[in-house]
Design a protein around this motif. Structure first.
Motif, PDB file in Angstrom:
ATOM      1  N   LYS A  78       4.746 -28.951  22.006  1.00  0.00           N
ATOM      2  CA  LYS A  78       4.410 -27.769  21.213  1.00  0.00           C
ATOM      3  C   LYS A  78       5.224 -27.872  19.930  1.00  0.00           C
ATOM      4  O   LYS A  78       6.428 -28.142  19.979  1.00  0.00           O
ATOM      5  N   ALA A  79       4.599 -27.671  18.788  1.00  0.00           N
ATOM      6  CA  ALA A  79       5.318 -27.747  17.523  1.00  0.00           C
ATOM      7  C   ALA A  79       6.430 -26.702  17.485  1.00  0.00           C
ATOM      8  O   ALA A  79       6.244 -25.555  17.908  1.00  0.00           O
ATOM      9  N   THR A  80       7.591 -27.092  16.953  1.00  0.00           N
ATOM     10  CA  THR A  80       8.694 -26.146  16.865  1.00  0.00           C
ATOM     11  C   THR A  80       8.373 -24.987  15.923  1.00  0.00           C
ATOM     12  O   THR A  80       8.968 -23.910  16.035  1.00  0.00           O
ATOM     13  N   SER A  81       7.422 -25.183  15.008  1.00  0.00           N
ATOM     14  CA  SER A  81       7.024 -24.096  14.102  1.00  0.00           C
ATOM     15  C   SER A  81       6.317 -22.968  14.844  1.00  0.00           C
ATOM     16  O   SER A  81       6.122 -21.880  14.283  1.00  0.00           O
ATOM     17  N   ALA A  82       5.930 -23.191  16.102  1.00  0.00           N
ATOM     18  CA  ALA A  82       5.309 -22.136  16.904  1.00  0.00           C
ATOM     19  C   ALA A  82       6.334 -21.178  17.485  1.00  0.00           C
ATOM     20  O   ALA A  82       5.985 -20.069  17.909  1.00  0.00           O
ATOM     21  N   LEU A  83       7.610 -21.568  17.506  1.00  0.00           N
ATOM     22  CA  LEU A  83       8.633 -20.752  18.143  1.00  0.00           C
ATOM     23  C   LEU A  83       8.875 -19.457  17.371  1.00  0.00           C
ATOM     24  O   LEU A  83       8.868 -19.437  16.141  1.00  0.00           O
ATOM     25  N   ASN A 120       6.612 -17.498  26.524  1.00  0.00           N
ATOM     26  CA  ASN A 120       5.170 -17.305  26.553  1.00  0.00           C
ATOM     27  C   ASN A 120       4.541 -18.505  25.851  1.00  0.00           C
ATOM     28  O   ASN A 120       4.648 -18.644  24.639  1.00  0.00           O
ATOM     29  N   ASP A 121       3.930 -19.379  26.634  1.00  0.00           N
ATOM     30  CA  ASP A 121       3.274 -20.570  26.097  1.00  0.00           C
ATOM     31  C   ASP A 121       1.845 -20.192  25.703  1.00  0.00           C
ATOM     32  O   ASP A 121       0.877 -20.544  26.381  1.00  0.00           O
ATOM     33  N   VAL A 122       1.721 -19.459  24.613  1.00  0.00           N
ATOM     34  CA  VAL A 122       0.403 -18.994  24.151  1.00  0.00           C
ATOM     35  C   VAL A 122      -0.479 -20.209  23.848  1.00  0.00           C
ATOM     36  O   VAL A 122      -0.005 -21.223  23.321  1.00  0.00           O
ATOM     37  N   SER A 123      -1.755 -20.091  24.198  1.00  0.00           N
ATOM     38  CA  SER A 123      -2.654 -21.245  24.120  1.00  0.00           C
ATOM     39  C   SER A 123      -4.010 -20.832  23.574  1.00  0.00           C
ATOM     40  O   SER A 123      -4.512 -19.750  23.900  1.00  0.00           O
ATOM     41  N   GLU A 124      -4.598 -21.698  22.750  1.00  0.00           N
ATOM     42  CA  GLU A 124      -5.989 -21.521  22.319  1.00  0.00           C
ATOM     43  C   GLU A 124      -6.826 -22.513  23.133  1.00  0.00           C
ATOM     44  O   GLU A 124      -6.786 -23.713  22.911  1.00  0.00           O
ATOM     45  N   ARG A 125      -7.569 -21.979  24.129  1.00  0.00           N
ATOM     46  CA  ARG A 125      -8.188 -22.838  25.131  1.00  0.00           C
ATOM     47  C   ARG A 125      -9.298 -23.724  24.565  1.00  0.00           C
ATOM     48  O   ARG A 125      -9.451 -24.865  25.000  1.00  0.00           O
ATOM     49  N   ALA A 126     -10.055 -23.229  23.618  1.00  0.00           N
ATOM     50  CA  ALA A 126     -11.117 -24.072  23.055  1.00  0.00           C
ATOM     51  C   ALA A 126     -10.503 -25.266  22.343  1.00  0.00           C
ATOM     52  O   ALA A 126     -10.950 -26.409  22.501  1.00  0.00           O
ATOM     53  N   TRP A 127      -9.466 -25.010  21.572  1.00  0.00           N
ATOM     54  CA  TRP A 127      -8.814 -26.094  20.837  1.00  0.00           C
ATOM     55  C   TRP A 127      -8.098 -27.043  21.792  1.00  0.00           C
ATOM     56  O   TRP A 127      -8.003 -28.241  21.541  1.00  0.00           O
ATOM     57  N   GLN A 128      -7.587 -26.495  22.887  1.00  0.00           N
ATOM     58  CA  GLN A 128      -6.863 -27.305  23.861  1.00  0.00           C
ATOM     59  C   GLN A 128      -7.800 -28.205  24.668  1.00  0.00           C
ATOM     60  O   GLN A 128      -7.486 -29.373  24.912  1.00  0.00           O
ATOM     61  N   HIS A 167     -12.057 -29.488  22.346  1.00  0.00           N
ATOM     62  CA  HIS A 167     -12.012 -30.440  21.249  1.00  0.00           C
ATOM     63  C   HIS A 167     -11.426 -31.746  21.780  1.00  0.00           C
ATOM     64  O   HIS A 167     -10.653 -31.744  22.732  1.00  0.00           O
ATOM     65  N   SER A 168     -11.773 -32.845  21.187  1.00  0.00           N
ATOM     66  CA  SER A 168     -11.234 -34.113  21.649  1.00  0.00           C
ATOM     67  C   SER A 168      -9.763 -34.225  21.260  1.00  0.00           C
ATOM     68  O   SER A 168      -9.273 -33.508  20.396  1.00  0.00           O
ATOM     69  N   GLY A 169      -9.057 -35.152  21.928  1.00  0.00           N
ATOM     70  CA  GLY A 169      -7.651 -35.365  21.604  1.00  0.00           C
ATOM     71  C   GLY A 169      -6.716 -34.647  22.556  1.00  0.00           C
ATOM     72  O   GLY A 169      -7.106 -34.193  23.626  1.00  0.00           O
ATOM     73  N   GLN A 170      -5.486 -34.523  22.142  1.00  0.00           N
ATOM     74  CA  GLN A 170      -4.447 -33.988  23.006  1.00  0.00           C
ATOM     75  C   GLN A 170      -4.393 -32.468  22.978  1.00  0.00           C
ATOM     76  O   GLN A 170      -5.003 -31.815  22.126  1.00  0.00           O
ATOM     77  N   TRP A 171      -3.625 -31.907  23.917  1.00  0.00           N
ATOM     78  CA  TRP A 171      -3.516 -30.457  24.043  1.00  0.00           C
ATOM     79  C   TRP A 171      -2.698 -29.817  22.930  1.00  0.00           C
ATOM     80  O   TRP A 171      -2.765 -28.609  22.728  1.00  0.00           O
ATOM     81  N   THR A 172      -1.903 -30.601  22.214  1.00  0.00           N
ATOM     82  CA  THR A 172      -0.923 -30.049  21.283  1.00  0.00           C
ATOM     83  C   THR A 172      -1.538 -29.079  20.284  1.00  0.00           C
ATOM     84  O   THR A 172      -0.955 -28.040  19.977  1.00  0.00           O
ATOM     85  N   LYS A 173      -2.737 -29.391  19.769  1.00  0.00           N
ATOM     86  CA  LYS A 173      -3.323 -28.532  18.739  1.00  0.00           C
ATOM     87  C   LYS A 173      -3.733 -27.166  19.281  1.00  0.00           C
ATOM     88  O   LYS A 173      -3.873 -26.210  18.516  1.00  0.00           O
ATOM     89  N   GLY A 174      -3.924 -27.055  20.591  1.00  0.00           N
ATOM     90  CA  GLY A 174      -4.226 -25.760  21.181  1.00  0.00           C
ATOM     91  C   GLY A 174      -2.998 -24.979  21.585  1.00  0.00           C
ATOM     92  O   GLY A 174      -3.107 -23.869  22.108  1.00  0.00           O
ATOM     93  N   LYS A 175      -1.822 -25.533  21.327  1.00  0.00           N
ATOM     94  CA  LYS A 175      -0.573 -24.936  21.783  1.00  0.00           C
ATOM     95  C   LYS A 175       0.403 -24.614  20.660  1.00  0.00           C
ATOM     96  O   LYS A 175       1.470 -24.062  20.925  1.00  0.00           O
ATOM     97  N   SER A 176       0.074 -24.968  19.425  1.00  0.00           N
ATOM     98  CA  SER A 176       1.098 -25.029  18.387  1.00  0.00           C
ATOM     99  C   SER A 176       0.891 -24.108  17.194  1.00  0.00           C
ATOM    100  O   SER A 176       1.598 -24.226  16.197  1.00  0.00           O
TER     101      SER A 176
END
Length: 283
Positions: free
Chosen positions: A100-105, A154-162, A165-174
């Motif tokens: 998860k990107a640290t900028s999400a904290l 709270n590990d907030v998540s965007e499920r569609a992006w996670q 979409h192709s690729g890793q989960w990081t973009k749905g978590k950050s």
């Protein structure tokens, strides 16, 4: 011992909770709840303070993330067997690991910001492990000696992006404000067993998650040891250890957050959080 950080975002100051539950400012003694302060020596110094003479933190002060200078946030997916089942996934043979990107904290009561284009913003109460001393190739038996303490996350998540979409989960978590951590860093001496903590989350007063860390597939000591095989863990790093069942994705039909919702969550002995759900003010 309960440590916290307060003040405007990016300008947080360190503080400690005294025996009466009053937050006391530490900025005249240490630069931050970070780095060497998180070591056993640093924590022992703080533990020996006479807090009665320290300035009080204003009661209406904003709380920031309870640890500073975090270099990385490592998240563990599908770490509760009952959560894996509700999402239709199999329990993994090894921990699913993503970043998860640290900028999400952000602080424990900072809002959940629904990002532009999001339709599936979801919630996840999690136990956060805060690393205190450098860990590399540590054994499971010795792993928790490298832990400064624990916190609510709270590990907030965007499920569609996670997931869609192709690729890793990081973009749905950050996305911004997708990582509330705190209110406190509770030092490990006050958590006798990190695998015996109740954790819960509610939305608009309706309880959605009600679990226990005893049902984690991979426990805290195993995770610190396991992760240290692949990369060095540094003071201030955060490990988010997965979530119990009750996320919006697993409901039938699925439920996701919308502007105006209120999310509350907590873990036994580690405190509680409260977040208003808002749209991204940047449009």
């Amino acid at each position: 011992m309960k440590l916290l950080r307060w003040g405007p975002k990016g300008q947080e100051k360190p503080a400690i909770l005294d025996k009466q539950g009053t937050a006391r400012d530490l900025s005249g003694l240490v630069p931050d709840i970070a780095g060497p302060v998180l070591s056993d020596t640093g924590l022992a110094m703080l533990r020996g303070l006479d807090t009665a003479n320290l300035p009080q933190v204003p009661q209406d002060a904003r709380l920031g993330p309870c640890v500073g200078q975090t270099g990385k946030v490592i998240c563990i997916g599908l770490n509760y067997s009952d959560h894996a089942a509700e999402t239709g996934a199999q329990v993994p043979p090894e921990p699913i690991t993503f970043m998860k990107a640290t900028s999400a904290l952000c602080g424990p009561n900072d809002p959940i910001i629904i990002p532009r284009g999001s339709e599936k913003t979801d919630w996840e109460v999690e136990l956060a492990i805060i690393i205190g001393t450098t860990a590399r190739y540590v054994s499971e038996d010795n792993a928790l000696t490298h832990v400064a303490g624990y916190a609510v996350a709270n590990d907030v998540s965007e499920r569609a992006w996670q997931m869609e979409h192709s690729g890793q989960w990081t973009k749905g978590k950050s996305s911004d404000n997708f990582g509330q951590v705190g209110p406190w860093l509770v030092t490990r001496d006050e958590v006798s067993d990190p695998q015996a903590l109740g954790l819960w989350l509610s939305v608009n007063g309706s309880k959605k998650q009600d679990g226990s860390t005893k049902t984690m597939v991979y426990g805290a000591a195993f995770l610190v040891s396991y992760l240290s095989r692949f990369f060095t863990l540094h003071p201030g790093d955060i490990v988010m250890t997965g979530t119990p069942p009750g996320v919006g994705l697993g409901m039938k039909p699925p439920q996701f957050l919308k502007p105006g919702d209120v999310v509350e969550l907590g873990i036994d002995g580690l405190g509680q959080q409260r977040q208003d759900v808002v749209v991204d003010p940047r449009g």
